[in-house]
Design a protein around this motif. Structure first.
Motif, PDB file in Angstrom:
ATOM      1  N   ALA A 202      -9.607   7.590   9.674  1.00 19.46           N
ATOM      2  CA  ALA A 202      -9.291   7.115  10.955  1.00 19.46           C
ATOM      3  C   ALA A 202      -8.262   7.597  11.654  1.00 19.46           C
ATOM      4  N   LYS A 203      -7.188   8.232  10.806  1.00 18.16           N
ATOM      5  CA  LYS A 203      -6.217   9.184  11.318  1.00 18.16           C
ATOM      6  C   LYS A 203      -5.415   8.424  12.257  1.00 18.16           C
ATOM      7  N   PRO A 204      -4.728   7.336  11.816  1.00 16.50           N
ATOM      8  CA  PRO A 204      -3.865   6.354  12.874  1.00 16.50           C
ATOM      9  C   PRO A 204      -2.633   7.399  13.083  1.00 16.50           C
ATOM     10  N   PRO A 205      -2.091   7.274  14.453  1.00 16.55           N
ATOM     11  CA  PRO A 205      -0.958   8.076  14.834  1.00 16.55           C
ATOM     12  C   PRO A 205       0.282   7.748  13.986  1.00 16.55           C
ATOM     13  N   SER A 206       0.360   6.400  13.526  1.00 17.85           N
ATOM     14  CA  SER A 206       1.601   5.891  12.704  1.00 17.85           C
ATOM     15  C   SER A 206       1.281   6.589  11.209  1.00 17.85           C
ATOM     16  N   LYS A 207       0.346   6.954  10.828  1.00 16.33           N
ATOM     17  CA  LYS A 207      -0.213   7.197   9.454  1.00 16.33           C
ATOM     18  C   LYS A 207       0.090   5.817   8.464  1.00 16.33           C
ATOM     19  N   ARG A 208      -0.152   4.683   9.322  1.00 15.02           N
ATOM     20  CA  ARG A 208      -0.009   3.797   8.253  1.00 15.02           C
ATOM     21  C   ARG A 208      -1.136   2.729   9.021  1.00 15.02           C
TER      22      ARG A 208
ATOM     23  N   LEU B 160       0.703  -1.428  -0.067  1.00 14.99           N
ATOM     24  CA  LEU B 160      -0.038  -0.076  -0.124  1.00 14.99           C
ATOM     25  C   LEU B 160       0.879   1.364  -0.029  1.00 14.99           C
ATOM     26  N   PRO B 161       0.521   2.210  -0.627  1.00 20.55           N
ATOM     27  CA  PRO B 161       1.137   3.615  -0.535  1.00 20.55           C
ATOM     28  C   PRO B 161       1.502   4.315   0.725  1.00 20.55           C
ATOM     29  N   ALA B 162       2.690   4.522   0.912  1.00 20.74           N
ATOM     30  CA  ALA B 162       3.038   5.067   2.221  1.00 20.74           C
ATOM     31  C   ALA B 162       2.529   6.383   2.709  1.00 20.74           C
ATOM     32  N   GLU B 163       2.249   7.226   1.456  1.00 22.41           N
ATOM     33  CA  GLU B 163       1.389   8.502   1.885  1.00 22.41           C
ATOM     34  C   GLU B 163       0.351   8.547   0.965  1.00 22.41           C
ATOM     35  N   PRO B 164      -0.607   7.975   1.109  1.00 19.25           N
ATOM     36  CA  PRO B 164      -1.971   7.733   0.206  1.00 19.25           C
ATOM     37  C   PRO B 164      -2.549   9.331   0.221  1.00 19.25           C
ATOM     38  N   ILE B 165      -3.233   9.598  -1.125  1.00 22.19           N
ATOM     39  CA  ILE B 165      -3.769  10.955  -1.209  1.00 22.19           C
ATOM     40  C   ILE B 165      -5.251  10.594  -1.785  1.00 22.19           C
ATOM     41  N   ARG B 166      -6.294  11.168  -1.209  1.00 22.06           N
ATOM     42  CA  ARG B 166      -7.516  11.083  -1.725  1.00 22.06           C
ATOM     43  C   ARG B 166      -7.845  12.349  -2.832  1.00 22.06           C
ATOM     44  N   LEU B 167      -7.916  11.614  -4.051  1.00 17.94           N
ATOM     45  CA  LEU B 167      -7.800  12.647  -5.202  1.00 17.94           C
ATOM     46  C   LEU B 167      -9.195  13.073  -5.585  1.00 17.94           C
ATOM     47  N   SER B 168      -9.378  13.852  -6.279  1.00 19.99           N
ATOM     48  CA  SER B 168     -10.727  14.286  -6.846  1.00 19.99           C
ATOM     49  C   SER B 168     -11.096  13.469  -8.121  1.00 19.99           C
TER      50      SER B 168
ATOM     51  N   LEU C 212      -7.284   0.220 -15.242  1.00 23.62           N
ATOM     52  CA  LEU C 212      -6.381   0.640 -14.087  1.00 23.62           C
ATOM     53  C   LEU C 212      -7.582   1.142 -12.969  1.00 23.62           C
ATOM     54  N   TYR C 213      -8.762   0.908 -13.224  1.00 27.91           N
ATOM     55  CA  TYR C 213      -9.738   1.588 -12.100  1.00 27.91           C
ATOM     56  C   TYR C 213      -9.736   0.644 -10.945  1.00 27.91           C
ATOM     57  N   LYS C 214      -9.734  -0.468 -10.806  1.00 26.82           N
ATOM     58  CA  LYS C 214      -9.832  -1.252  -9.682  1.00 26.82           C
ATOM     59  C   LYS C 214      -8.830  -0.849  -8.794  1.00 26.82           C
ATOM     60  N   ASP C 215      -7.368  -0.724  -9.369  1.00 25.06           N
ATOM     61  CA  ASP C 215      -6.121  -0.315  -8.209  1.00 25.06           C
ATOM     62  C   ASP C 215      -6.460   1.168  -7.943  1.00 25.06           C
ATOM     63  N   GLN C 216      -6.735   1.994  -8.981  1.00 31.86           N
ATOM     64  CA  GLN C 216      -7.138   3.387  -8.497  1.00 31.86           C
ATOM     65  C   GLN C 216      -8.173   3.594  -7.336  1.00 31.86           C
ATOM     66  N   LYS C 217      -9.152   2.912  -7.557  1.00 35.93           N
ATOM     67  CA  LYS C 217     -10.177   2.808  -6.516  1.00 35.93           C
ATOM     68  C   LYS C 217      -9.594   2.465  -5.293  1.00 35.93           C
ATOM     69  N   LEU C 218      -8.695   1.321  -5.426  1.00 36.43           N
ATOM     70  CA  LEU C 218      -8.288   0.826  -4.003  1.00 36.43           C
ATOM     71  C   LEU C 218      -7.312   1.795  -3.221  1.00 36.43           C
ATOM     72  N   GLN C 219      -6.520   2.595  -4.251  1.00 31.62           N
ATOM     73  CA  GLN C 219      -5.633   3.751  -3.721  1.00 31.62           C
ATOM     74  C   GLN C 219      -6.632   4.467  -3.057  1.00 31.62           C
ATOM     75  N   HIS C 220      -7.913   5.055  -3.636  1.00 32.71           N
ATOM     76  CA  HIS C 220      -8.686   6.006  -2.996  1.00 32.71           C
ATOM     77  C   HIS C 220      -9.436   5.655  -1.699  1.00 32.71           C
ATOM     78  N   ALA C 221      -9.681   4.244  -1.971  1.00 37.34           N
ATOM     79  CA  ALA C 221     -10.324   3.619  -0.617  1.00 37.34           C
ATOM     80  C   ALA C 221      -9.554   3.552   0.441  1.00 37.34           C
ATOM     81  N   TYR C 222      -8.137   3.132   0.241  1.00 39.12           N
ATOM     82  CA  TYR C 222      -7.220   3.275   1.382  1.00 39.12           C
ATOM     83  C   TYR C 222      -6.927   4.853   1.904  1.00 39.12           C
ATOM     84  N   ALA C 223      -6.968   5.613   1.136  1.00 38.15           N
ATOM     85  CA  ALA C 223      -6.513   7.202   1.370  1.00 38.15           C
ATOM     86  C   ALA C 223      -7.835   7.466   2.159  1.00 38.15           C
TER      87      ALA C 223
END
Length: 736
Positions: free
Chosen positions: A647-653, A580-588, A630-641
């Motif tokens: 949740a804002k976990p302290p570890s950001k992971r 999973l990405p270390a710094e996920p970004i919720r894109l528009s 690519l949509y399934k992976d893009q959607k996964l990135q968005h979901a994780y972000a």
């Protein structure tokens, strides 16, 4: 005065392409010869064949211009007049039957001008057929006019040599003032129409779109019309400048002019009685029946127009149905339903999965002296019975409007809302997250319905039907933020943007929403900017909606993470985290004709068109295909972000505890949703007014079926059991 042109009789069937438009070394048949791909070897008539043809009351201006195949049977040609070069394939002593109408193969009682025919055709009582190439086993009977001009464009928004710009056909979608007009072309997708109509401030891009369209076609004059193999055309008045794919069925139409009708054996298109269609593109598998009027239009594949529907200056997306309605100046994305003869949809952008009920007047041009303005609804727009709306209005995903006359422009940013006009108290009422709280059966069932109905012959664009997707989730985030601020202001009226920051407002609102001691039934939450009026807009069930929204984000994230683990056969939690990405970004995200795409991808597409890296509409469509993959992976990135932002976990992971928590919450949400689906449908079996028309329970069950036999509810129960097993397996495999 009508200008009647007089020419010598011998000119009929010749000089189809004027000499000024013929290039050196070409005759008037050079394009025709390229178009005819039948492979039939034609020859001149024998003396015997001419004798038989004359005996059967046939005439020709020049028998040497009548060419036939070796399997030609002259006895099967009677009472015909031939002009110009006519070529006829095999004719056998057989009959062709379609829908209980049986006709002998051959050419009978027709005037035929410069046409090519495939093998074993039926041409019967065609008063005038000119400059057409007809495929094998086509049946054409009782047609008044069937002809093509030398400048035929077959519905495409192009010009031929010598034509002026002012005759170009545009489709004026989204706005009556033509400010968002697009050029139709064969193969146009909803995404193409949206891009062209949306980014109007980019003149360079607009010019590129025009160039891409013109590049698809040449300006040469002299293309013949086509009627594909096994087409059946009967009892039709006028067909002019129409290209017809194979296996199409046309019966009883009044007028078809300047059209492309795509059809093939797997996706047959049909046009029925009383239809008048002018300047349009009809994609594969369409059905158009019973008095339809359509002018300047594009129809996506597997769509229907029925029962007097009118489609004018509009694009109708794939898998849609319009029946008994009038639709003007609209761009409609796939999966749209509109029925009943008093529905109207004028000057609108409707982003699919929509259902327009009887009596709805969407932005009628009676609102003002000006032309209709802008009306934009995201996916899942459902106005109720007799809803009247004004331009300009805008609605978030899955907005439902209760029956009523809405006298002012609306801007509803809260997804899954029920909007109602409280005339007794002169106020507007908005219930966010209504669908999930009270009508989940309809919401879930429609997702399944849209998937089942999506039988596009070629799925170039990946259409999202899930109500929880990047577009709606992004709106939910905005809605959560807005609800916090509205609640804070309602609880403490002294708070305002002038006295505290937006962040402070959100923190205060969140604390209030999580405070169990506060009685929200006594708290009136007023929103601003939802209606172009000074009357109050009341948000009800705000606290319930707030928590529904939050659990939907968690559920969306969990579902996509679970799918990602299964699809990629991830065996350990550590492997999941590493992937999973270390710094996920919720894109528009943007809805491009029903296909959801991250805004950076849209920018890449538009810039590639402007710089010339994309040089054709086919390459634009390839971009759609690539992004669909690519949509399934893009959607996964968005979901994780989205999960990390919520949740804002302290570890950001993602941690084991957090992952277990969201899986447990997702399972609980799935159970809640399945129960809600059942209870929302069960109301119809428990409500006294629903039951009163039946004398007994047994009669009701015989008419509407037993609740326990409801296939959709049973399917949902099976999906819940499967989801529970998937979650339990993952918890076990990851040692959570």
């Amino acid at each position: 005065m009508n200008e009647i042109i007089k020419r010598p009789l011998r000119s009929i069937g010749y000089n189809f392409i004027k000499e000024e438009f013929l290039s050196e070394g070409n005759d008037e048949y050079y394009l025709r010869n390229k178009q005819n791909k039948s492979g039939i070897h034609y020859r001149n008539l024998t003396a015997y064949e001419i004798e038989v043809l004359v005996r059967n009351n046939n005439t020709s201006d020049d028998w040497n211009k009548l060419h036939v195949s070796d399997a030609f049977t002259p006895e099967l040609v009677k009472n015909c007049k031939f002009f110009g070069l006519v070529r006829i394939g095999k004719l056998e002593a057989i009959s062709l039957e379609y829908h209980n109408v049986c006709m002998p193969v051959g050419l009978y009682n027709s005037t035929i001008i410069s046409c090519d025919f495939g093998d074993n055709v039926v041409i019967n009582n065609v008063n005038y057929i000119s400059h057409y190439i007809v495929g094998n086993e086509a049946m054409i009977s009782n047609v008044h006019e069937l002809h093509v001009t030398d400048h035929a464009k077959f519905g495409n928004g192009i010009l031929k040599e010598g034509e002026q710009e002012n005759i170009r056909v545009w489709v004026e979608v989204c706005n009556e003032n033509a400010g968002r007009k697009i050029l139709p072309f064969n193969g146009m997708l909803p995404g193409d129409a949206y891009l062209w109509s949306k980014y109007r401030d980019d003149d360079e891009l607009m010019e590129k779109f025009k160039q891409l369209t013109e590049k698809q076609f040449d300006k040469l004059r002299g293309y013949y019309g086509k009627i594909g193999d096994r087409c059946v055309i009967k009892n039709t008045s006028i067909i002019k400048d129409v290209w017809i794919g194979s296996d199409a069925y046309i019966k009883g139409a009044n007028k078809l002019k300047n059209l492309t009708i795509n059809s093939n054996p797997m996706a047959q298109s049909q046009i029925g009685e009383g239809c008048e269609l002018v300047n349009g593109i009809i994609d594969y598998g369409c059905r158009i029946f019973y008095g339809v009027k359509a002018v300047r239009f594009v129809m996506g594949s597997n769509s229907q127009l029925k029962y007097g529907a009118r489609l004018i200056n509009s694009f109708l997306g794939n898998n849609s149905t319009i029946s008994c309605c009038e639709v003007l100046n609209s761009l409609i994305f796939p999966a749209h339903e509109q029925h009943h003869n008093n529905s109207f949809l004028c000057a609108a952008l409707v982003m699919g999965q929509s259902n327009i009920a009887a009596g709805a007047t969407i932005g009628s041009n009676h609102n003002s002296r000006a032309a209709d303005g802008e009306f934009v609804s995201a996916r899942g727009f459902w106005p109720g019975l007799c809803v009247s709306l004004k331009h300009n209005s805008k609605f978030a995903t899955f907005t439902l409007l209760a029956k009523g006359d809405y006298p002012n422009e609306l801007n509803i940013p809260l997804p899954f809302s029920l909007v109602s006009n409280d005339e007794s108290k002169d106020r507007l009422i908005v219930m966010p997250a209504y669908w999930f709280m009270y009508n989940l059966y309809a919401l879930a069932r429609n997702e399944t319905k849209y998937l089942d109905r999506d039988i596009r012959p070629e799925k170039i664009q990946f259409i999202e039907y899930d109500c929880l997707a990047p577009d709606s989730i992004n709106e939910i985030f905005s809605a959560v933020s807005l609800l916090k601020k509205l609640v804070a202001r309602a609880y403490d009226p002294s708070l305002s943007s002038d006295t505290v920051s937006e962040t402070t407002l959100e923190h205060k609102g969140e604390a209030i929403l999580n405070d169990q001691t506060i009685d929200f039934s006594k708290l009136e939450i007023v929103a601003h900017g939802f209606e172009n009026n000074t009357r109050p807009v009341i948000i009800i069930k705000a606290k319930e909606a707030y928590f529904v929204y939050k659990r939907l984000i968690v559920y969306y994230a969990a579902v996509n993470l679970l799918r990602y683990v299964e699809d990629n056969k991830i065996l350990t939690f550590e492997s999941l985290v590493d992937s999973l990405p270390a710094e996920p970004i919720r894109l528009s995200w943007a809805n491009i004709g029903g296909q959801l795409m991250p805004e950076p991808s849209v920018s890449t597409l538009l810039n590639s068109i402007k710089t010339g890296n994309i040089q054709s509409w086919e390459e634009v469509h390839d971009f759609y295909r690539i992004n669909g993959a690519l949509y399934k992976d893009q959607k996964l990135q968005h979901a994780y972000a989205s999960l990390m932002e919520m949740a804002k976990p302290p570890s950001k992971r993602l941690t084991k505890d957090l992952f277990k928590q969201i899986l447990d919450e997702a399972l609980a949400t799935k159970e809640w949703m399945t129960e809600n689906i059942y209870t929302s449908r069960a109301k119809d079996y428990q409500n006294y007014f629903k039951k009163m028309v039946y004398d007994s329970e047994k009669e009701m069950e015989a008419v509407v079926g037993k609740l326990e036999d409801n296939s959709f509810i049973n399917q949902q129960n099976e999906e819940l059991a499967t989801f529970r097993k998937r979650v339990q397996n993952l918890l076990l495999n990851f040692s959570l």
